[in-house]
Scaffold this motif. Structure first.
Motif, mmCIF file in Angstrom:
data_model
loop_
_atom_site.group_PDB
_atom_site.id
_atom_site.type_symbol
_atom_site.label_atom_id
_atom_site.label_comp_id
_atom_site.label_asym_id
_atom_site.label_seq_id
_atom_site.Cartn_x
_atom_site.Cartn_y
_atom_site.Cartn_z
ATOM 1 N N PRO A 144 47.336 -0.025 -49.698
ATOM 2 C CA PRO A 144 47.903 -0.193 -51.038
ATOM 3 C C PRO A 144 49.257 0.484 -51.183
ATOM 4 N N THR A 145 49.983 0.122 -52.235
ATOM 5 C CA THR A 145 51.208 0.836 -52.557
ATOM 6 C C THR A 145 50.858 2.189 -53.156
ATOM 7 N N SER A 193 52.755 3.508 -55.644
ATOM 8 C CA SER A 193 53.282 3.522 -57.011
ATOM 9 C C SER A 193 52.145 3.517 -58.030
ATOM 10 N N PRO A 194 52.050 4.539 -58.891
ATOM 11 C CA PRO A 194 50.942 4.624 -59.852
ATOM 12 C C PRO A 194 50.832 3.414 -60.779
ATOM 13 N N SER A 195 51.958 2.787 -61.092
ATOM 14 C CA SER A 195 51.928 1.652 -62.019
ATOM 15 C C SER A 195 51.547 0.340 -61.334
ATOM 16 N N LEU A 196 51.571 0.312 -60.006
ATOM 17 C CA LEU A 196 51.332 -0.935 -59.269
ATOM 18 C C LEU A 196 50.104 -0.884 -58.365
ATOM 19 N N THR A 197 49.619 0.295 -58.067
ATOM 20 C CA THR A 197 48.572 0.429 -57.054
ATOM 21 C C THR A 197 47.214 -0.077 -57.532
ATOM 22 N N SER A 198 46.433 -0.544 -56.576
ATOM 23 C CA SER A 198 45.065 -1.001 -56.837
ATOM 24 C C SER A 198 44.048 0.127 -56.684
ATOM 25 N N LEU A 199 44.492 1.284 -56.258
ATOM 26 C CA LEU A 199 43.586 2.376 -55.901
ATOM 27 C C LEU A 199 42.556 2.748 -56.976
ATOM 28 N N PRO A 200 42.931 2.838 -58.255
ATOM 29 C CA PRO A 200 41.928 3.239 -59.255
ATOM 30 C C PRO A 200 40.899 2.153 -59.579
ATOM 31 N N PHE A 201 41.118 0.922 -59.106
ATOM 32 C CA PHE A 201 40.316 -0.202 -59.593
ATOM 33 C C PHE A 201 39.468 -0.911 -58.523
ATOM 34 N N ILE A 202 39.842 -0.795 -57.266
ATOM 35 C CA ILE A 202 39.287 -1.697 -56.255
ATOM 36 C C ILE A 202 38.183 -1.068 -55.401
ATOM 37 N N LEU A 238 36.405 -1.854 -42.085
ATOM 38 C CA LEU A 238 37.507 -1.685 -43.025
ATOM 39 C C LEU A 238 38.266 -0.393 -42.724
ATOM 40 N N ILE A 239 39.551 -0.530 -42.383
ATOM 41 C CA ILE A 239 40.408 0.627 -42.127
ATOM 42 C C ILE A 239 41.208 0.944 -43.388
ATOM 43 N N LEU A 240 41.182 2.216 -43.795
ATOM 44 C CA LEU A 240 41.937 2.675 -44.960
ATOM 45 C C LEU A 240 43.173 3.418 -44.481
ATOM 46 N N LYS A 241 44.371 2.874 -44.795
ATOM 47 C CA LYS A 241 45.637 3.487 -44.360
ATOM 48 C C LYS A 241 46.570 3.540 -45.555
ATOM 49 N N PHE A 242 46.865 4.758 -46.033
ATOM 50 C CA PHE A 242 47.620 4.925 -47.273
ATOM 51 C C PHE A 242 49.051 5.385 -47.019
ATOM 52 N N HIS A 243 49.916 5.038 -47.952
ATOM 53 C CA HIS A 243 51.303 5.472 -47.934
ATOM 54 C C HIS A 243 51.348 6.999 -48.072
ATOM 55 N N PRO A 244 52.241 7.680 -47.332
ATOM 56 C CA PRO A 244 52.285 9.150 -47.397
ATOM 57 C C PRO A 244 52.613 9.713 -48.778
ATOM 58 N N LEU A 245 53.190 8.895 -49.675
ATOM 59 C CA LEU A 245 53.521 9.369 -51.016
ATOM 60 C C LEU A 245 52.401 9.125 -52.030
ATOM 61 N N ARG A 251 49.187 9.679 -54.310
ATOM 62 C CA ARG A 251 48.676 10.880 -54.970
ATOM 63 C C ARG A 251 47.546 11.511 -54.154
ATOM 64 N N SER A 252 47.564 12.828 -54.069
ATOM 65 C CA SER A 252 46.595 13.540 -53.228
ATOM 66 C C SER A 252 45.161 13.344 -53.706
ATOM 67 N N GLU A 253 44.958 13.230 -55.019
ATOM 68 C CA GLU A 253 43.588 13.056 -55.507
ATOM 69 C C GLU A 253 43.015 11.694 -55.115
ATOM 70 N N TRP A 254 43.877 10.671 -55.057
ATOM 71 C CA TRP A 254 43.424 9.349 -54.590
ATOM 72 C C TRP A 254 43.135 9.398 -53.094
ATOM 73 N N MET A 255 44.001 10.063 -52.366
ATOM 74 C CA MET A 255 43.782 10.222 -50.920
ATOM 75 C C MET A 255 42.401 10.837 -50.659
ATOM 76 N N GLU A 256 42.129 11.917 -51.346
ATOM 77 C CA GLU A 256 40.885 12.642 -51.106
ATOM 78 C C GLU A 256 39.671 11.815 -51.500
ATOM 79 N N ALA A 257 39.767 11.091 -52.609
ATOM 80 C CA ALA A 257 38.638 10.273 -53.057
ATOM 81 C C ALA A 257 38.291 9.202 -52.033
#
Length: 350
Positions: A167-168, A170-179, A194-201, A203-209
């Motif tokens: 996912p991206t 960007s907090p306004s564009l990301t699917s992270l809170p919903f998918i 399913l491989i999870l690979k996130f952008h280095p920028l 949010r840390s709380e999304w990364m950890e979740a």
């Protein structure tokens, strides 16, 4: 030529590295990386290449050319300042913003060349050359490098397909809170790892979740490797949202699923409900209409998977210098100068 690879963000490493490889292959060049210390405190190539995090050292190096994937470069540095882009996300407005820092833009393919040539006519202070995107050279060299690793993963998890969720940030564009529930349903119901690979920028709380989510599911794998392209090459399908990685994956002629993308022109399958993800996965693997749309992207966004992008870039840089010489600095208005100094600081000038 004296070449600077201007690396402001960690994602730029993989974009710039093929230029180092090509310059070394040609010979006769002196190459140094500028690595922004705040954004890249631990440079992965620190023991392999010549680099510095000092803008003063870059100024004293007196480069002939600077290759820049990000949006800003200090105007006071000598050398041809070349924008080489950090992706293909044409739907993002800032992709087309002319900030006046660059002498020339090296575009990825016909679609981008047409747009930036129109802007060049308007602003009249930069050139445009179509070269392709440098990361494509690394992809060309490594199309089958990871076949054994992929097959080993699939055997270990007893699956036949590999999907990449990228996912991206960007907090306004990301699917992270919903998918999340849709991803769990996909991993549970389908024959897929399913491989999870996130952008280095991200949010840390999304990364950890999501790291914790992967630990709980045997059919999910969390990776922190900075090289997303490796996993794009390995994956059969990618899941994302509004990210330039979508286009990178389509250029491999592989199917993409997005969640609520803001893209106006969609050349893949976009879903509105996370629970539709398993059915979407089955559909994209066999849909001929989606395959035809991918072909359009390849032809127009970047048709240069030929291993010669960086050679064209070095040739184009030499051509610019042969016609204009090496610029001592870039002429800018006071606001752009202030922005540049605020971000990178001042230097002691000769």
């Amino acid at each position: 030529m004296k070449i600077v690879l201007f690396c402001e963000q960690k994602y730029a490493i993989n974009i710039l590295q093929p230029l180092e490889v090509e310059a070394n292959k040609e010979g006769g060049h002196s190459v140094i990386w500028y690595v922004q210390p705040k954004n890249i405190p631990d440079f992965p190539l620190k023991d392999e290449v010549k680099w510095t995090n000092s803008i003063q050292e870059i100024y004293d190096f007196s480069p002939d050319v600077l290759f820049v994937p990000c949006n800003i470069v200090p105007y006071y540095l000598p050398g041809v300042k070349i924008q080489i882009f950090h992706g293909y996300a044409a739907e993002k407005k800032d992709h087309w913003v002319i900030r006046r820092y660059f002498d020339t833009y090296f575009t990825q393919g016909p679609f981008f060349t047409e747009g930036f040539k129109a802007l060049a006519k308007k602003y009249k202070d930069f050139e445009v050359v179509e070269t392709g995107w440098p990361r494509q050279d690394w992809i060309y060299e490594n199309l089958h490098t990871f076949d054994a690793e992929k097959n080993a993963l699939l055997r270990k998890h007893r699956k036949s397909k590999l999907a990449l969720y990228a996912p991206t940030f960007s907090p306004s564009l990301t699917s992270l809170p919903f998918i999340k529930e849709g991803l769990e349903k996909l991993a549970r119901e389908k024959d897929v790892l399913l491989i999870l690979k996130f952008h280095p920028l991200t949010r840390s709380e999304w990364m950890e979740a999501y790291r914790q989510l992967a630990e709980k599911h045997e059919n999910m794998l969390w990776v922190e490797d900075h090289n997303i392209t490796k996993y794009q090459i390995m994956a059969d399908v990618m899941i994302s949202d509004t990210s330039s990685t979508v286009y990178e994956f389509l250029l491999l002629d592989k199917p993409v699923i997005t969640y609520k993308t803001i893209a106006k022109d969609i050349y893949w399958l976009d879903i509105q409900h996370p629970e539709d993800l398993p059915d979407a996965f089955d559909l994209v693997l066999q849909d001929a209409a989606l395959a035809s749309k991918r072909k359009w992207i390849i032809d127009n966004y970047d048709p240069y998977l030929d291993g010669k992008v960086c050679h064209r870039m070095l040739d184009a840089a030499r051509d610019y210098i042969s016609r204009h010489g090496v610029p001592k600095k870039r002429k800018l208005n006071l606001w752009r100068k202030y922005t540049s100094i605020k971000k990178f600081g001042k230097v002691k000038r000769r």
